[in-house]
Design an enzyme around this catalytic site. Structure first.
Site, PDB file in Angstrom:
ATOM      1  N   LYS A   1       0.823  -1.212   0.000  1.00 25.75           N
ATOM      2  CA  LYS A   1       0.000   0.000   0.000  1.00 25.75           C
ATOM      3  C   LYS A   1       0.861   1.269   0.000  1.00 25.75           C
ATOM      4  O   LYS A   1       0.667   2.194  -0.778  1.00 25.75           O
ATOM      5  CB  LYS A   1      -0.913  -0.023   1.234  1.00 25.75           C
ATOM      6  CG  LYS A   1      -1.563   1.280   1.564  1.00 25.75           C
ATOM      7  CD  LYS A   1      -2.599   1.672   0.533  1.00 25.75           C
ATOM      8  CE  LYS A   1      -3.018   3.109   0.701  1.00 25.75           C
ATOM      9  NZ  LYS A   1      -4.209   3.443  -0.038  1.00 25.75           N
TER      10      LYS A   1
ATOM     11  N   CYS B   1      -3.037  10.958   1.439  1.00 26.20           N
ATOM     12  CA  CYS B   1      -2.426   9.673   1.089  1.00 26.20           C
ATOM     13  C   CYS B   1      -1.026   9.869   0.535  1.00 26.20           C
ATOM     14  O   CYS B   1      -0.037   9.536   1.170  1.00 26.20           O
ATOM     15  CB  CYS B   1      -3.281   8.972   0.045  1.00 26.20           C
ATOM     16  SG  CYS B   1      -5.013   9.022   0.461  1.00 26.20           S
TER      17      CYS B   1
HETATM   18  N1  SAJ Z   1      -1.339  15.255  -8.737  1.00 23.28           N
HETATM   19  C1  SAJ Z   1      -0.435  15.951  -9.528  1.00 23.28           C
HETATM   20  N2  SAJ Z   1      -0.152  15.473 -10.771  1.00 23.28           N
HETATM   21  C2  SAJ Z   1      -0.731  14.336 -11.260  1.00 23.28           C
HETATM   22  C3  SAJ Z   1      -1.630  13.616 -10.434  1.00 23.28           C
HETATM   23  C4  SAJ Z   1      -1.912  14.109  -9.170  1.00 23.28           C
HETATM   24  O1  SAJ Z   1       0.118  16.975  -9.144  1.00 23.28           O
HETATM   25  O2  SAJ Z   1      -0.455  13.976 -12.409  1.00 23.28           O
HETATM   26  C5  SAJ Z   1      -1.655  15.750  -7.372  1.00 23.28           C
HETATM   27  C6  SAJ Z   1      -3.142  16.020  -7.136  1.00 23.28           C
HETATM   28  O3  SAJ Z   1      -3.512  17.295  -7.573  1.00 23.28           O
HETATM   29  C7  SAJ Z   1      -3.235  15.853  -5.632  1.00 23.28           C
HETATM   30  C8  SAJ Z   1      -2.236  14.743  -5.335  1.00 23.28           C
HETATM   31  O4  SAJ Z   1      -1.359  14.718  -6.440  1.00 23.28           O
HETATM   32  O5  SAJ Z   1      -2.836  17.024  -4.946  1.00 23.28           O
HETATM   33  C9  SAJ Z   1      -2.836  13.381  -5.129  1.00 23.28           C
HETATM   34  O6  SAJ Z   1      -3.900  13.145  -6.026  1.00 23.28           O
HETATM   35  P1  SAJ Z   1      -4.205  11.765  -6.749  1.00 23.28           P
HETATM   36  O7  SAJ Z   1      -5.449  11.927  -7.532  1.00 23.28           O
HETATM   37  O8  SAJ Z   1      -3.019  11.286  -7.483  1.00 23.28           O
HETATM   38  O9  SAJ Z   1      -4.391  10.701  -5.576  1.00 23.28           O
HETATM   39  P2  SAJ Z   1      -5.252  10.693  -4.189  1.00 23.28           P
HETATM   40  O10 SAJ Z   1      -4.366  11.169  -3.084  1.00 23.28           O
HETATM   41  O11 SAJ Z   1      -6.571  11.334  -4.349  1.00 23.28           O
HETATM   42  O12 SAJ Z   1      -5.474   9.090  -4.020  1.00 23.28           O
HETATM   43  C10 SAJ Z   1      -4.335   8.248  -3.920  1.00 23.28           C
HETATM   44  C11 SAJ Z   1      -4.485   7.102  -4.948  1.00 23.28           C
HETATM   45  N3  SAJ Z   1      -3.229   6.361  -5.045  1.00 23.28           N
HETATM   46  C12 SAJ Z   1      -2.611   6.145  -6.217  1.00 23.28           C
HETATM   47  O13 SAJ Z   1      -3.008   6.575  -7.268  1.00 23.28           O
HETATM   48  C13 SAJ Z   1      -1.371   5.318  -6.163  1.00 23.28           C
HETATM   49  C14 SAJ Z   1      -5.644   6.193  -4.496  1.00 23.28           C
HETATM   50  O14 SAJ Z   1      -5.731   5.072  -5.363  1.00 23.28           O
HETATM   51  C15 SAJ Z   1      -5.435   5.719  -3.055  1.00 23.28           C
HETATM   52  O15 SAJ Z   1      -6.536   4.932  -2.614  1.00 23.28           O
HETATM   53  C16 SAJ Z   1      -5.359   6.950  -2.183  1.00 23.28           C
HETATM   54  O16 SAJ Z   1      -4.241   7.732  -2.604  1.00 23.28           O
HETATM   55  C17 SAJ Z   1      -5.184   6.495  -0.725  1.00 23.28           C
HETATM   56  O17 SAJ Z   1      -6.177   6.551   0.027  1.00 23.28           O
HETATM   57  O18 SAJ Z   1      -4.121   6.013  -0.358  1.00 23.28           O
END
Ligand code: SAJ
Length: 404
Positions: free
Chosen positions: A201, A255
Site C-alpha cells: 500500500k 495519502c
Molecule cells: N497530482 C499531480 N499530478 C498528477 C496527479 C496528481 O500533481 O499527475 C496531485 C493532485 O492534484 C493531488 C495529489 O497529487 O494534490 C494526489 O492526487 P491523486 O489523484 O493522485 O491521488 P489521491 O491522493 O486522491 O489518491 C491516492 C491514490 N493512489 C494512487 O493513485 C497510487 C488512491 O488510489 C489511493 O486509494 C489513495 O491515494 C489512498 O487513500 O491512499
C-alpha cells in the site's frame, strides 16, 4: 454482522457498499455530529454516486451509531496521521479502535484494518496490545490488513472495479475476508501476508509521489531555461514506454503526501529518491509564489491584494482540503508575515481561511490576477468570466495563460 469503525472518506463508502449488497452493517464513529447527520439521511461529504449508494444501503441493512457492536467481524477505517517531527506513523487511532473492538467482540472475531499503516505497524503496535489483554491472536481474534485503493472523485466505481490486497496470518481467514469483499468487488483480490500488504500500500502511493515529483522537477528545469514543459511531456509521452504525470502546484491529500514519509521515518538511511521526491513536491507551493511574484513584476503589478487563488481543495472536484497545496501556500505566506491572498473554491461553501470568498463573482470583482490552483469542472464552465484577468494556470487548462 459487520461493524465498520470510522465513517470518514473510506469507511462510509465501504460500509454503504457492503450494506447495499445485502451485508448486515453497523457503522460506528465517535463523532456524534457525524452520526446524527447520517441518521437524518444526509451524506457527510461530496463524492460522485455517494448519495445514490447511501439510499441503496439504507433500503437494505445499515445502522449508524457512536457505539461499538458485539460482532464477529470488524473493519477499521480510522485515520493514520504521521508525527510531524520524526515522520513516523501515529497509530493511536488504530490502537484505540482495536482496544475498543476487544472490549466488544465475540470470540474468534476477525479484525480487518483498512487504514494505511507503515510496514511493521501491526507487528509493532497492534499485536502487543491484543496480547496484553490476554487475547490469543489466531484464536480469540484474527488480524487482517486490507488496505484500500480507491481514488477520491471516483470512489464508488473503484470500490467495485479495483483489485485489492488482503494480508492475513492464515490463508483460511484471508479467504473468508476475501469472500466478504467479493460481495461488492468484482476485480481480483490477492491474499498475502500482513507485512506484504502493509508495504504494498505504501509503495503504491510512494510510486505516484515520485512520478509527480519528476514532472514537477521537469517544470522547474524548463522554466529556468525557457522551454515548454507541457509540450515536452506531451511529445515524450508518445513514446510507448514513457508516461509522465502532470506537473502542478504540489501534492496534497491524506495519502500521497503522507505515506512516503512512513518509509522515510522508518528507513532514514535508505530512502533517497523517496525523500527527494517528497521535498520536490513540498517545494511546489513556494515555486508558485515565486511565479506569482515574477509575473506581477513583468506586468508592473504591485498590489498583492488584487491577486486571488482559485481552488482550496487538494485536487479537482472533491471537497477535501487536507494537506492541499493552496493551504501549504497560505501557510508559507503566513510564515513570511505576508498578508493572505484572496481565495475562492466552488466546492467549499463555508469559510475555512481568512480572505476566502463564497461567491465567484465577488471574488473576481476583487482581483486582477487569478492563480488556478485546482482545475475544478466549475472553472471550465466559467472560463468566459476570466476575460481581461491576468492568469497563472498551474493546471494547464486555460489556453494562452501563464503556466508554471
Ligand atoms: N497530482 C499531480 N499530478 C498528477 C496527479 C496528481 O500533481 O499527475 C496531485 C493532485 O492534484 C493531488 C495529489 O497529487 O494534490 C494526489 O492526487 P491523486 O489523484 O493522485 O491521488 P489521491 O491522493 O486522491 O489518491 C491516492 C491514490 N493512489 C494512487 O493513485 C497510487 C488512491 O488510489 C489511493 O486509494 C489513495 O491515494 C489512498 O487513500 O491512499
Amino acid at each position: 454482522m459487520i461493524n465498520v469503525i470510522g465513517l470518514g472518506y473510506i469507511g462510509l463508502p465501504t460500509a454503504l457498499m457492503l450494506a447495499s449488497k445485502g451485508n448486515n452493517v453497523v457503522g460506528t464513529d465517535y463523532n456524534k455530529e457525524l452520526v446524527e447527520t447520517l441518521n437524518t439521511g444526509k451524506t457527510t461529504f461530496e463524492e460522485e454516486g455517494l448519495e445514490t449508494l447511501f439510499l441503496e444501503a439504507v433500503a437494505e441493512n445499515i445502522k449508524f451509531t457512536t457505539e461499538y457492536e458485539s460482532s464477529d467481524m470488524y473493519i477499521v477505517t480510522v485515520p493514520t496521521p504521521y508525527e510531524k517531527d520524526n515522520k513516523q506513523i501515529d497509530p493511536s487511532f488504530v490502537i484505540s479502535a482495536v482496544e475498543a473492538v476487544m472490549n466488544n467482540c465475540k470470540k474468534g472475531a476477525i479484525v480487518v484494518i483498512e487504514s494505511t499503516v507503515s510496514p511493521g505497524t501491526i507487528d509493532k503496535f497492534v499485536r502487543p496490545i491484543i496480547k496484553s489483554k490476554n487475547f490469543k491472536i489466531g484464536e480469540d481474534i484474527h488480524l487482517v490488513h486490507a488496505p484500500e485503493r480507491i481514488l477520491p472523485g471516483n470512489m464508488i466505481h473503484e470500490l467495485k472495479y479495483n483489485s485489492r490486497t488482503i494480508g492475513a496470518d492464515s490463508t483460511e481467514i484471508g479467504e473468508k475476508v476475501k469472500a466478504i469483499y467479493q460481495t461488492f468487488c468484482e476485480a481480483e483480490i490477492v491474499v498475502t501476508d500482513i507485512r506484504t500488504a502493509e508495504m504494498t500500500k505504501v509503495v503504491e502511493n510512494t510510486f505516484r509521489d515520485i512520478n509527480i515529483a519528476f514532472a514537477n522537477e521537469l517544470t522547474k528545469i524548463c522554466r529556468s531555461d525557457d522551454m515548454d514543459v507541457h509540450e515536452i511531456i506531451k511529445i515524450a509521452n508518445m513514446h510507448p514506454r514513457v508516461n509522465i504525470l502532470n506537473p502542478g502546484p504540489g501534492v496534497g491529500g491524506h495519502c500521497i503526501s503522507v505515506d512516503p514519509w512512513f518509509l522515510v521515518g522508518d528507513y532514514p538511511g535508505l530512502t533517497n529518491i523517496i525523500l527527494t521526491a517528497r521535498e520536490i513536491n513540498d517545494s511546489m507551493p513556494e515555486f508558485v509564489l515565486e511565479r506569482i511574484h515574477t509575473i506581477m513584476k513583468e506586468h508592473n503589478m504591485k498590489d498583492f491584494s488584487r491577486v486571488g487563488l482559485y481552488g482550496l481543495t487538494y485536487k479537482q472536484d472533491v471537497d477535501d482540503i487536507r494537506e492541499s497545496p493552496t493551504l501549504q501556500l497560505l501557510e508559507n505566506m503566513e510564515k513570511h508575515l505576508a498578508p493572505a491572498l484572496k481565495v475562492y473554491d466552488p466546492m467549499i461553501n463555508k469559510k475555512i481561511v481568512e480572505s476566502q470568498y463564497l461567491s465567484f463573482d465577488e471574488f473576481l470583482n476583487e482581483i486582477d490576477f487569478m492563480v488556478v490552483m485546482v482545475s475544478h469542472s466549475h472553472l471550465k464552465q466559467h472560463i468566459d468570466k476570466l476575460n481581461g484577468k491576468l492568469i497563472l494556470d498551474t493546471q494547464n487548462i486555460i489556453s494562452g495563460a501563464n503556466t508554471l
